[in-house]
Write a protein that holds these residues in place. Structure first.
Motif, mmCIF file in Angstrom:
data_model
loop_
_atom_site.group_PDB
_atom_site.id
_atom_site.type_symbol
_atom_site.label_atom_id
_atom_site.label_comp_id
_atom_site.label_asym_id
_atom_site.label_seq_id
_atom_site.Cartn_x
_atom_site.Cartn_y
_atom_site.Cartn_z
ATOM 1 N N ILE A 8 0.700 -1.321 -0.216
ATOM 2 C CA ILE A 8 0.309 -0.025 0.133
ATOM 3 C C ILE A 8 0.794 1.353 -0.016
ATOM 4 O O ILE A 8 1.866 1.475 0.856
ATOM 5 C CB ILE A 8 -0.908 0.034 1.298
ATOM 6 N N ILE A 9 0.727 2.093 -0.975
ATOM 7 C CA ILE A 9 1.274 3.152 -1.086
ATOM 8 C C ILE A 9 0.675 4.620 -0.987
ATOM 9 O O ILE A 9 -0.369 4.800 -1.789
ATOM 10 C CB ILE A 9 2.233 3.197 -2.508
ATOM 11 N N GLY A 10 0.893 5.560 -0.146
ATOM 12 C CA GLY A 10 0.508 7.042 -0.263
ATOM 13 C C GLY A 10 1.241 7.809 -1.042
ATOM 14 O O GLY A 10 2.576 8.006 -0.519
ATOM 15 N N TYR A 11 0.961 8.817 -1.794
ATOM 16 C CA TYR A 11 1.925 9.610 -2.869
ATOM 17 C C TYR A 11 1.580 11.029 -2.293
ATOM 18 O O TYR A 11 0.526 11.244 -1.916
ATOM 19 C CB TYR A 11 1.547 9.358 -4.181
ATOM 20 N N GLN A 12 2.732 11.790 -2.233
ATOM 21 C CA GLN A 12 2.633 13.234 -2.424
ATOM 22 C C GLN A 12 3.618 13.910 -3.719
ATOM 23 O O GLN A 12 4.434 12.989 -3.869
ATOM 24 C CB GLN A 12 3.278 13.790 -1.047
ATOM 25 N N GLY A 13 3.284 14.797 -4.206
ATOM 26 C CA GLY A 13 4.012 15.360 -5.239
ATOM 27 C C GLY A 13 3.190 15.079 -6.881
ATOM 28 O O GLY A 13 2.134 14.609 -6.829
ATOM 29 N N GLU A 14 4.005 15.430 -7.679
ATOM 30 C CA GLU A 14 3.589 15.133 -9.156
ATOM 31 C C GLU A 14 4.537 15.151 -10.101
ATOM 32 O O GLU A 14 5.776 15.481 -9.747
ATOM 33 C CB GLU A 14 2.773 16.328 -9.611
ATOM 34 N N GLU A 15 4.430 14.759 -11.231
ATOM 35 C CA GLU A 15 5.146 14.618 -12.630
ATOM 36 C C GLU A 15 4.722 15.564 -13.732
ATOM 37 O O GLU A 15 3.466 15.244 -14.058
ATOM 38 C CB GLU A 15 5.534 13.184 -13.000
ATOM 39 N N GLN A 16 5.612 16.185 -14.236
ATOM 40 C CA GLN A 16 5.304 17.131 -15.379
ATOM 41 C C GLN A 16 6.309 16.880 -16.659
ATOM 42 O O GLN A 16 7.514 17.310 -16.252
ATOM 43 C CB GLN A 16 5.315 18.404 -15.111
ATOM 44 N N ASP A 17 5.910 15.939 -17.612
ATOM 45 C CA ASP A 17 6.704 15.858 -18.747
ATOM 46 C C ASP A 17 6.319 16.145 -19.949
ATOM 47 O O ASP A 17 5.123 16.315 -20.310
ATOM 48 C CB ASP A 17 6.857 14.109 -18.983
ATOM 49 N N LYS A 18 7.116 16.535 -20.746
ATOM 50 C CA LYS A 18 6.755 17.330 -22.023
ATOM 51 C C LYS A 18 7.746 16.961 -23.365
ATOM 52 O O LYS A 18 8.928 16.945 -22.969
ATOM 53 C CB LYS A 18 6.662 18.803 -21.932
ATOM 54 N N TYR A 19 7.113 16.725 -24.310
ATOM 55 C CA TYR A 19 8.239 16.128 -25.612
ATOM 56 C C TYR A 19 7.562 16.942 -26.684
ATOM 57 O O TYR A 19 6.325 16.728 -27.168
ATOM 58 C CB TYR A 19 7.896 14.712 -25.642
ATOM 59 N N GLU A 20 8.520 17.796 -27.465
ATOM 60 C CA GLU A 20 8.075 18.474 -28.742
ATOM 61 C C GLU A 20 8.974 17.986 -29.583
ATOM 62 O O GLU A 20 10.276 17.993 -29.495
ATOM 63 C CB GLU A 20 8.136 19.996 -28.312
ATOM 64 N N THR A 21 8.679 17.431 -30.809
ATOM 65 C CA THR A 21 9.474 17.042 -31.868
ATOM 66 C C THR A 21 8.748 17.933 -33.102
ATOM 67 O O THR A 21 7.656 17.913 -33.467
ATOM 68 C CB THR A 21 9.243 15.581 -32.114
ATOM 69 N N TYR A 22 9.848 18.247 -34.055
ATOM 70 C CA TYR A 22 9.913 18.945 -35.261
ATOM 71 C C TYR A 22 10.271 18.170 -36.273
ATOM 72 O O TYR A 22 11.539 17.963 -36.294
ATOM 73 C CB TYR A 22 9.971 20.298 -34.911
ATOM 74 N N PHE A 23 9.847 17.863 -37.450
ATOM 75 C CA PHE A 23 10.519 16.935 -38.378
ATOM 76 C C PHE A 23 10.234 17.672 -39.796
ATOM 77 O O PHE A 23 9.107 17.652 -40.253
ATOM 78 C CB PHE A 23 10.226 15.555 -38.187
ATOM 79 N N GLY A 24 10.963 17.845 -40.674
ATOM 80 C CA GLY A 24 10.899 18.176 -42.121
ATOM 81 C C GLY A 24 11.921 17.327 -42.843
ATOM 82 O O GLY A 24 13.223 17.455 -42.617
ATOM 83 N N ALA A 25 11.441 16.960 -44.203
ATOM 84 C CA ALA A 25 12.271 16.166 -45.195
ATOM 85 C C ALA A 25 11.978 16.712 -46.455
ATOM 86 O O ALA A 25 10.681 16.471 -46.718
ATOM 87 C CB ALA A 25 12.387 14.763 -44.695
ATOM 88 N N LEU A 26 12.826 16.989 -47.321
ATOM 89 C CA LEU A 26 12.393 17.323 -48.664
ATOM 90 C C LEU A 26 13.369 16.435 -49.662
ATOM 91 O O LEU A 26 14.536 16.380 -49.250
ATOM 92 C CB LEU A 26 12.941 19.075 -48.868
#
Length: 820
Positions: free
Chosen positions: A331-349
Motif C-alpha cells: 500500500i502506497i500513499g503519494y505526495q507530489g507530481e510529475e510534469q513531462d513534455k516532449y516536442e518534436t519537429y521534423f521536415g524532409a525534402l
C-alpha cells in the motif's frame, strides 16, 4: 501530268491528316485502388510507362482506330480500342486485376520480390482495423513471430532478442526517431507513423540488405499514399480521434495529404490500481506533399509536428501479490507530481530524378528537432503487510498487520534538446539483368542534455545508503555519524556533437535455370563517425558491414522459395549508448557487432480452395563488443562499455491466409533464446529481452447472415521476460522472471455504409465511401500483466519482495470511423 499533281496533293493531304496527334493520359490502379508505378501503356511499337504516382501521358495518332494495351507483370493485361480526333486529350483510368499464374513468377512481381527478400508485407487496411491499446503499425508487428513486447501502452518492440534502439524505421525512405527521455509506455503517446496516410508496410526481422542503415535487429519500411483524387477520413473514440484529407491538382502534378491526431491514454491509466489525476495530451500533425515538374523530375516533402504533454499526480495505490496461502499487499500513499513534455519537429525534402530508363537518383535532406523535459518530485510512503484471505469477512483483502514500512523520494530535472541534420543521396542503375544500388549520407547530431536525478529510500526508520562493503550501520546501538547521501544519484551536463558519414553499394541479379530460378543480392556498408563535446576528447571510429542474400525457387509443383541471408552487422552508438550510468559521455564506446545467419522457407499453397502461406525462418546471431544495458519499463540505460559477448538463436513460424473467405488472418509462433556473458565471467545469463516463447493470432471474421457485422481479434501470449534484480545485487547471482504475458483484444464493427453501396433509406450516408461503428474490448479476460518489479525489503525478516507493476486491466472503447 495533272494526274501526277493530283497524286502528290492527295498524298500530302493524306499525310497531314493522319500525322495529326491526340493524347491520352490517366492513372493505373490495382484492385485495392492503389496506383501502380511502372505499368506499361502501349500501342503498336510505341508506348510509355506510369510514374511513381501511377500516372501516364501518351501521344497517339488521331483519326485512327488504335488498340491501347495496358500491362504490368503480375496483373492481367487490358486492351482497349479507341479513335480520337486531332488535338483531343482524353483521360483514361485503368484497373488491373491480379493474374494468379503470373504471381508464380516470384522474382519479378512485387509480392514475389518480398518473398525472395524475406520481407513481410502488411496490408494498410488490416493495420487500421485490428484492435489494440496502441493501434497502428506497431500493434500489428507485435503479432508477428520474432517481434516481442510486454507493454500494450508502448509502441516500442524488440526483435529476436534485440532492444528497442536496434530497430530501423523509415517513412518514404527517410529515417525517423523516437523521443530520448521517455521512461514509461503511458508517456509515449503517438507513434510517428500515421496509419491514415499509409500505403505500403514492409518489415524485415533480420538478414536485411546493405541499403538499409546500421542497426542490429530489424527494418520497418513505410510508404505513404500519393492521392489520386479528393478524399479523407475521420475517426473518433474514447481514446481520442484522427482526421485526414487528401487531394490532387487539376493537372495531376501536385498531390497532398494531411493527417491530424489526438490521443488520450487516461482511459487506461484511470482503470489501473493507482488513484491519480492524469492529464495526457498527445497531438500531432503530419503532411506529405509531392510535385511532379515533368516525367523525370519530382519534389516531395514530409513534415511532422508532435506536442506531447504528460501531467501525473498520484494519490494512492494498492498492489496485491503473493500466493493464496501467503497473500501480500503493498500500500502506497503519494505526495507530489510529475510534469513531462516532449516536442518534436521534423521536415524532409526529397528530389527524385529519372535520368533514363536505366538510371534514377534521389537526394534527400531532413531535419529533426526534439525538446524534452522530465520533471518530477514524488514522495511515496509505503507499508508491506499480510492480507486477510478469509472469504466472507468484512475486511477481506485488507492488510491485517504491517510487516515492513518505509518511504521513497524520487526527484528529476532532466532536459534534452537535440538537433539531427541529414543529407542523403541514393541511386539505381540497371545494366541488362543487373541492378546496382548505391547511396551516401552525412548526418550531424547536436545534443544538449542535462541529467539530474536522485532517489532516497528509508525503511522502518533506517536510511538506506548505496551498497558499500566498507560501510556498516549499527544503529540503534551506535549513533549514525556518516553523511546522508542519496541511494541513487546522477548529475551530468553534456553538450555533444556527433558527425557521421556512411555509404553503401549493393548488387542484385536474377538467373533462370532449367529447373530453378535464383536471385542474388550482395552489398557492403561503411560508416565513419566522430564524437566531440565539452570536456571530452574527440574520437573517430569506422566500421565495414558486408551482407548477402540468395533465394532459390525450384520448378516444383509446390510453390516454394528457399532463402539464405546473412552478414556482418554493426550498430554505431547513438547518444544514449555513449552515456554511462553516471551520465558521462564516453566517446570511445565502440559499435556493437553481430554476425547474422538467417535461413527461410516460403510455401504458398491452397487449402479449402483459398490461398495460404507458411513462412518459416531459423536464425542465429553471434554478438561481440556488446554494450550492456538495463530496461525499466521502456527506458534503456547503457553501461557505455563494450565488455559483453552474447548470442541469440530461434525459430519463427507464420501461417497466414483466408481462414474465412475474403479476409486475411494469421497465426504466429516463435522460439528465442538469447544470453550474454561479461568479460571475466564463466557463465551466461539471460539478456533483458530473452522472450523464450511467443504465440500470437490475428483473426478476422464476419457473421454469415449479417456480413456487415465483423469481428477482429488480436491475441498475444509471451513467456515472461527477465524481471531484473535489485540495484545492489549482482545479476549473475540474482535473476527473476516476470509472469507470462497474456492479452486478448477484440473489436466488433458494423458497416453502416460499405464502398460502392448505394443506400435508399439513409441517403445521407451516401456522401461517405465507408462508415463503421463498433466497440472494442481491450484485455478481454482482464489478465494482470506486469512490466517490471519493484523490490521492497521487509526490515524485520530482511526478506526482499519483488512487487509487480501491473499494466492496464480490461477496458471498453467505442469507435466511429468514416472514409469519404
Amino acid at each position: 501530268m495533272k494526274s501526277l499533281y493530283f497524286s502528290l496533293i492527295f498524298c500530302c493531304f493524306y499525310s497531314l491528316l493522319f500525322a495529326q496527334k491526340a493524347e491520352i493520359k490517366g492513372l493505373v490502379f490495382d484492385e485495392n485502388q492503389l496506383t501502380i508505378p511502372s505499368a506499361n501503356i502501349s500501342f503498336g511499337n510505341e508506348g510509355t510507362s506510369t510514374n511513381q504516382n501511377g500516372f501516364y501521358e501518351l501521344e497517339v495518332p488521331a483519326n485512327q482506330k488504335i488498340t491501347i494495351r495496358v500491362s504490368h507483370v503480375g496483373f492481367k493485361p487490358i486492351q482497349l480500342k479507341i479513335t480520337l480526333e486531332a488535338g483531343e486529350s482524353r483521360e483514361l483510368n485503368f484497373v488491373l486485376k491480379t493474374d494468379i499464374e503470373q504471381i508464380g513468377e516470384v522474382v519479378i512481381t512485387q509480392e514475389g520480390r518480398s518473398r525472395v527478400e524475406g520481407v513481410t508485407v502488411l496490408k494498410p487496411e488490416t493495420v487500421r482495423r485490428i484492435p489494440g491499446a496502441n493501434p497502428g503499425v506497431e500493434n500489428i508487428l507485435k503479432s508477428l513471430p520474432g517481434v516481442n513486447s510486454n507493454n500494450e501502452l508502448s509502441t516500442q518492440y524488440a526483435v529476436r532478442g534485440g532492444n528497442y534502439d536496434e530497430n530501423l524505421v523509415y517513412v518514404n525512405g527517410i529515417e525517423v526517431y523516437r523521443p530520448f527521455l521517455v521512461r514509461s509506455g503511458q508517456q509515449e503517446g503517438l507513434s510517428f507513423v500515421n496509419t491514415d496516410l499509409v500505403r505500403n508496410v514492409n518489415f524485415s526481422a533480420g538478414g536485411f540488405q546493405a541499403k538499409y542503415g546500421d542497426k542490429l535487429s530489424s527494418v520497418l519500411d513505410i510508404e505513404y499514399r500519393r492521392p489520386v483524387d479528393f478524399g479523407g477520413s475521420f475517426e473518433a473514440s474514447l481514446l481520442g480521434g484522427s482526421a485526414s484529407v487528401e487531394g490532387v491538382s487539376k493537372n495531376k502534378k501536385l498531390t497532398g495529404i494531411l493527417g491530424l491526431r489526438y490521443r488520450d491514454n487516461s482511459l487506461f491509466v484511470n482503470a489501473k490500481q493507482t488513484d491519480a489525476d492524469f492529464e495526457p495530451r498527445f497531438v500531432d500533425a503530419q503532411t506529405y506533399l509531392t510535385y511532379q515538374f515533368n516525367k523525370k523530375f519530382e519534389l516531395s516533402f514530409l513534415g511532422n509536428i508532435a506536442i506531447n504533454t504528460y501531467d501525473y499526480k498520484p494519490y494512492s495505490k494498492q498492489t496485491n501479490f503473493g500466493t493464496l496461502q501467503d497473500p501480500k499487499a503493498l500500500i502506497i500513499g503519494y505526495q507530489g507530481e510529475e510534469q513531462d513534455k516532449y516536442e518534436t519537429y521534423f521536415g524532409a525534402l526529397s528530389a527524385s530524378y529519372k535520368v533514363n530508363d536505366n538510371y534514377s537518383a534521389k537526394l534527400t535532406s531532413s531535419i529533426y528537432h526534439t525538446k524534452e523535459q522530465e520533471y518530477y518530485d514524488i514522495i511515496a510512503n509505503y507499508r508491506l503487510g499480510a492480507v486477510n484471505s478469509g472469504f466472507g469477512d468484512n475486511d477481506f483483502g485488507d492488510v491485517e498487520f504491517t510487516e515492513g514500512a518505509g518511504a521513497q523520494y524520487t526527484h528529476a530535472r532532466n532536459k534534452l534538446d537535440a538537433l539531427i541534420i541529414n543529407f542523403n543521396h541514393q541511386g539505381k542503375i540497371k545494366v541488362e539483368d543487373h541492378l546496382i544500388e548505391y547511396g551516401a549520407a552525412y548526418k550531424h547530431e547536436d545534443i544538449r542534455d542535462r541529467l539530474q536525478e536522485y532517489e532516497m529510500i528509508d525503511s522502518a526508520g533506517f536510511f538506506i545508503r548505496p551498497l558499500d562493503p566498507n560501510f556498516a550501520n549499527n544503529e540503534p546501538y551506535n549513533p549514525y555519524e556518516e553523511d546522508i547521501v542519496p541511494y541513487f544519484d546522477i548529475r551530468a551536463k553534456n553538450n555533444t556533437q556527433i558527425d557521421r558519414i556512411s555509404a553503401y553499394a549493393q548488387w542484385s541479379y536474377q538467373k533462370n535455370f532449367d529447373k530453378a530460378k535464383m536471385w542474388f543480392n550482395a552489398g557492403v556498408r561503411s560508416q565513419v563517425w566522430s564524437v566531440k563535446g565539452d570536456q571530452i576528447n574527440s574520437k573517430t571510429q569506422h566500421i565495414i558491414s558486408p551482407r548477402a542474400q540468395v533465394s532459390l525457387k525450384p520448378n516444383w509443383n509446390k510453390d516454394m522459395v528457399f532463402r539464405l541471408s546473412g552478414g556482418l552487422y554493426h550498430q554505431p552508438p547513438f547518444y544514449r549508448a555513449l552515456r554511462d550510468s553516471t551520465g558521462r559521455v564516453l566517446p570511445e564506446v565502440k559499435a556493437q557487432e553481430s554476425v547474422h545467419i538467417v535461413a527461410g522457407n516460403d510455401f504458398s499453397f491452397k487449402m479449402w480452395d483459398r490461398p495460404f502461406k507458411l513462412v518459416s525462418e531459423a536464425y542465429y546471431k553471434k554478438m561481440t563488443d556488446v554494450n550492456p544495458y538495463t530496461v525499466e519499463n521502456v527506458r534503456i540505460r547503457y553501461r557505455a562499455r563494450n565488455d559483453v559477448e552474447a548470442y541469440a538463436y530461434g525459430l519463427d513460424l507464420r501461417l497466414n491466409g483466408e481462414f474465412v473467405p475474403g479476409t486475411e488472418s494469421w497465426f504466429s509462433f516463435g522460439y528465442l533464446k538469447t544470453e550474454e556473458k561479461q568479460n571475466g565471467k564463466s557463465e551466461y545469463i539471460a539478456r533483458p529481452m530473452d522472450q523464450r516463447l511467443k504465440f500470437a493470432a490475428l483473426f478476422q471474421d464476419y457473421v454469415p447472415n449479417i456480413p456487415k457485422l465483423k469481428l477482429y481479434l488480436n491475441l498475444v501470449y509471451n513467456t515472461g521476460l527477465p524481471g531484473g534484480s535489485p540495484k545492489f545485487a549482482d545479476p549473475y547471482n540474482y535473476q527473476t522472471r516476470l509472469p507470462d504475458y497474456q492479452r486478448v483484444d477484440v473489436g466488433f464493427f458494423f458497416a453502416l455504409k460499405e464502398p460502392e453501396e448505394n443506400l435508399n433509406k439513409a441517403k445521407w450516408l451516401n456522401v461517405f465511401e465507408k462508415v463503421d461503428i463498433g466497440f472494442e474490448i481491450f484485455n478481454m479476460f482482464d489478465r494482470l500483466n506486469s512490466i517490471t518489479n519493484t523490490f521492497v525489503r521487509d526490515a524485520s525478516s530482511k526478506n526482499q519482495y519483488a512487487v509487480p507493476n501491473y499494466l492496464s486491466p480490461r477496458v471498453f472503447n467505442v469507435k466511429l470511423s468514416t472514409r469519404f
